[in-house]
Structures are given as C-alpha cells and as structure tokens.
Write a protein that holds these residues in place. Structure first.
Motif, short mmCIF file in Angstrom:
data_model
loop_
_atom_site.label_atom_id
_atom_site.label_comp_id
_atom_site.label_asym_id
_atom_site.label_seq_id
_atom_site.Cartn_x
_atom_site.Cartn_y
_atom_site.Cartn_z
N SER A 216 -1.84 8.16 -7.84
CA SER A 216 -1.66 7.30 -6.67
C SER A 216 -2.75 6.23 -6.59
O SER A 216 -2.49 5.09 -6.19
CB SER A 216 -1.65 8.14 -5.39
OG SER A 216 -2.89 8.80 -5.20
N LYS B 296 -4.79 10.90 0.01
CA LYS B 296 -5.60 9.97 0.82
C LYS B 296 -6.88 10.64 1.30
O LYS B 296 -7.96 10.03 1.31
CB LYS B 296 -4.78 9.46 2.00
CG LYS B 296 -3.68 8.49 1.60
CD LYS B 296 -2.84 8.08 2.80
CE LYS B 296 -1.70 7.16 2.38
NZ LYS B 296 -0.82 6.80 3.52
N ARG C 16 -9.46 10.82 -1.54
CA ARG C 16 -9.82 9.56 -2.20
C ARG C 16 -11.32 9.29 -2.24
O ARG C 16 -11.88 8.96 -3.29
CB ARG C 16 -9.09 8.40 -1.51
CG ARG C 16 -9.29 7.06 -2.16
CD ARG C 16 -8.26 6.08 -1.67
NE ARG C 16 -6.92 6.53 -2.01
CZ ARG C 16 -5.80 5.87 -1.72
NH1 ARG C 16 -5.87 4.74 -1.06
NH2 ARG C 16 -4.63 6.34 -2.07
N LYS D 223 -1.98 3.61 -9.17
CA LYS D 223 -0.89 2.75 -8.69
C LYS D 223 -1.41 1.65 -7.78
O LYS D 223 -0.93 0.50 -7.82
CB LYS D 223 0.14 3.61 -7.95
CG LYS D 223 1.36 2.82 -7.47
CD LYS D 223 2.37 3.74 -6.80
CE LYS D 223 3.59 2.96 -6.34
NZ LYS D 223 4.59 3.85 -5.68
N GLU D 224 -2.42 1.98 -6.98
CA GLU D 224 -3.00 0.99 -6.05
C GLU D 224 -4.08 0.14 -6.69
O GLU D 224 -4.66 -0.72 -6.04
CB GLU D 224 -3.57 1.72 -4.83
CG GLU D 224 -2.50 2.40 -3.99
CD GLU D 224 -3.09 3.12 -2.79
OE1 GLU D 224 -4.08 2.63 -2.24
OE2 GLU D 224 -2.56 4.19 -2.42
#
Length: 368
Positions: free
Chosen positions: A118, A87, A90, A121-122
């Motif tokens: 990740s 995160k 990102r 995936k989002e």
C-alpha cells in the motif's frame, strides 16, 4: 554490501522460520540482513493479542480459526480491515526503513503485503519488494499489484495466483525457503525397527497425545519420537501417561528443538500438521508424510494440495492413523511411490534462485 530487510510476524512458527531461512540464504550471498518482527514493533500489545488469539483458536477451537481465515480471505472484508491496519503501521514502517536503509524488502506474512504494497502504491516506498508465500495456496491478502516478485512452494501455487490476476512473470515456484541443512540427505534407517517422527508444531497442539496413544498400540517393533513444541504441559502429561513406553524405549519426548533435520534423517515417516515450512522440509528430506491433523484454513488447503499430488497420506482419526501406519509397515514399498512424487516436486526447488531474483530487482529497480 547490499542490504535486505525482512518483515515477518510471529503468528504460528512458520513465518519467522521462513525469515530466518531467508537470512541464511542472503547472508551466504554477502548481503547484510535485518529481520523485523513487524507487529511487535508496531504494537507489542496487539502482537501479543494476535499471537495468543491464534494459539487459543487454532488449538482449542480450530473451527473458529477456520471461519476467521475464510472471512479474511474475502477481498471486500479484508481490504477495509487491513487498509486501516496499514495506515496505523505506516509511521513505524517508515522509521524502520529510514534507520536500516535497505536495498530490497522481503515479507513472509500476508499482513506485510498490506503494509508495504500500500505504501508502494502511494509512492512512499520505491524499493523492490518480494513476498514469500509460506503455504501452498496463497491467501488473498498476499495478492497485490505492488509486489514485485513472489516466491512460492509449487507450480500449483503459481497457477492459482495467476488465475486470480497475478502476472505469471512475477511468481517464482522455487520453493518455500528452508535452511540448507534440510537439503542434505542421508541414508534412511533400517526397517528392523520402524521409526516414526510425530510433530505437534511450534505451539504444541493437543492432538499429539491421541496420535501417540494410537501409534503405541501397534504391536510391532516401533520407535516414536514426539516433538511437543513449546507446550510443556502436553509434554509433562505425556511423560506421566506413557511412562512405561518411555522406559521401554518405544517413545522419546522432545520440547521445541532445532534438531528436526537430524530427527527426519533417522525416521521412516513423519506425522505432522501440514504447515508450509514443515511440509517443505519433509519434501526436501524425501521423508513421507502422514497427516493426522490440520488447522482449518490455510492448512486445509495445504492438505488438498498434498493429496491431489500424492505427496502424503491422510488420516481423519487416531484409529485411522494406526490403521494406515500398520498398512505402511506391512508394505513399506508404498513409501517409494510417495518419495518419487516428492522428487518430482522438489526438482524445481532452488534456494539460491531468490538471490538472482533480488539482484535483478535491485539492478532494475521496482517494476511496480
């Protein structure tokens, strides 16, 4: 012209070497290629901390590094830690992607899987993603449903990943990427003088002093080339300690060098810690390995792979290193057994297969 964006990290030397090798392969196939030192872009301070921490623990307190590796290899612990790191990264990753606009993303470190997969995936990233596993057993951080393809160093690696739930069609055992110079073989040197290459890794691990000391006590015609990596202190210490042997021509010392392929060509055996890249280079050169040291964690798993496939000799102490080397010199035909096993492993290695995989992914789009 298609464009490949390669995310790497500077922990150790293998991940960046793999990235450079990928660049060579893709550039030769008319790709534009950009390499990003990922952690350095996210946080230079954190990057320095991680790199220094690795060098200190792996070289001076290897058992602590091994414990940390095993801890991070547990999904419950690694998932929370690295999802937080993903995160934080990102914004930087998105900025890089917008600036470079690649057709495909590749990663040479398990951290990169945490970052990129990740976001896939989002739905933030919709580009195909290839992860290159730079050891012979994949750390659990490599394992993710949103990686489109894996490049691995052996069928053994693939089997272990499939056992952990990765679909076999996504895992390609075409070899850890190496520079094309390691695919070129030359006739081995004469056995009149036994030539030994000793490598201490890019960091320059301290064990090299004790190994060289043991080898120099062998009362036979030998010539040792010792690669000290970027550890100038070790090299200077060895210059003083082994001055007589250097003067007599039994020992040569090198700092970090890009001439490893030529040195391998002029050697009968290489003593090295079992990093995935170094091992793969030796396998391709058909140069027998003696493993006198490993860093607990991924390299312990590499040792287990190499020994179970009869691809290397292993010594637990400098004294045992000397004994094994003397046995090899007395019966050099044992090297042929190892060489035959190396041939079997490398028969599946195809540097250019990754280009075919990348082209197909770009053509079809991300599978995940």
């Amino acid at each position: 012209m298609k464009k490949a964006l390669i995310f790497s990290l500077s922990t150790g030397g293998g991940h960046n070497t793999a990235a450079r090798n990928l660049k060579e392969i893709f550039t030769d196939s008319d790709y534009e290629v950009v390499i990003v030192d990922t952690m350095n872009k996210i946080s230079p301070k954190l990057d320095r901390t991680i790199n220094k921490g690795y060098e200190t623990l792996a070289n001076k307190v290897p058992s602590s590094w091994g414990a940390l590796y095993q801890l991070s290899n547990k999904k419950k612990i690694s998932k929370g830690l690295f999802s937080t790191l993903a995160k934080v990264s990102r914004k930087t990753i998105i900025e890089i992607l917008h600036r470079e606009r690649p057709d495909i993303i590749l990663g040479t470190h398990p951290f990169v899987v945490s970052f990129i997969a990740s976001m896939k995936k989002e739905g933030i990233i919709r580009l195909p993603f290839i992860s290159v596993v730079t050891d012979f057993v994949a750390h659990d951080l490599y394992l993710h449903d949103y990686v489109d393809a894996y490049i691995v160093g052996s069928d053994f690696t693939k089997i272990k990943m499939v056992e952990k739930g990765i679909h076999p069609d996504r895992v390609h055992s075409c070899g850890i990427p190496i520079s094309k110079i390691f695919t070129i073989r030359k006739d081995p040197p004469s056995f009149e003088t036994f030539k030994i290459l000793v490598m201490a890794g890019s960091v320059g691990f301290n064990y090299i002093i004790h190994i060289v000391d043991a080898l120099l006590s062998i009362d036979r015609p030998i010539h040792i080339r010792a690669l000290c990596g970027r550890n100038d202190k070790i090299k200077e210490k060895m210059k003083r300690r082994f001055a007589k042997d250097i003067q007599e021509g039994r020992l040569e010392l090198f700092s970090y060098t890009d001439d490893v392929a030529s040195l391998m060509d002029d050697s009968h055996c290489v003593l090295t810690k079992p990093g995935g890249l170094s091992v793969t280079e030796a396998l391709n050169k058909n140069l027998p390995l003696l493993l006198p040291h490993y860093v607990p964690g991924q390299e312990k798993e590499n040792v287990e792979f190499l020994l179970s496939n009869h691809l290397a000799f292993y010594a637990r102490t400098p004294k045992e290193t000397k004994k094994i080397m003397e046995e090899i010199m007395d019966s050099p035909e044992v090297l042929d057994i190892v060489k035959d096993n190396m041939e079997k492993i490398t028969s599946n290695y195809h540097r250019k297969k990754i280009i075919h995989i990348a082209n197909e992914l770009i053509k079809k789009g991300s599978f995940t």
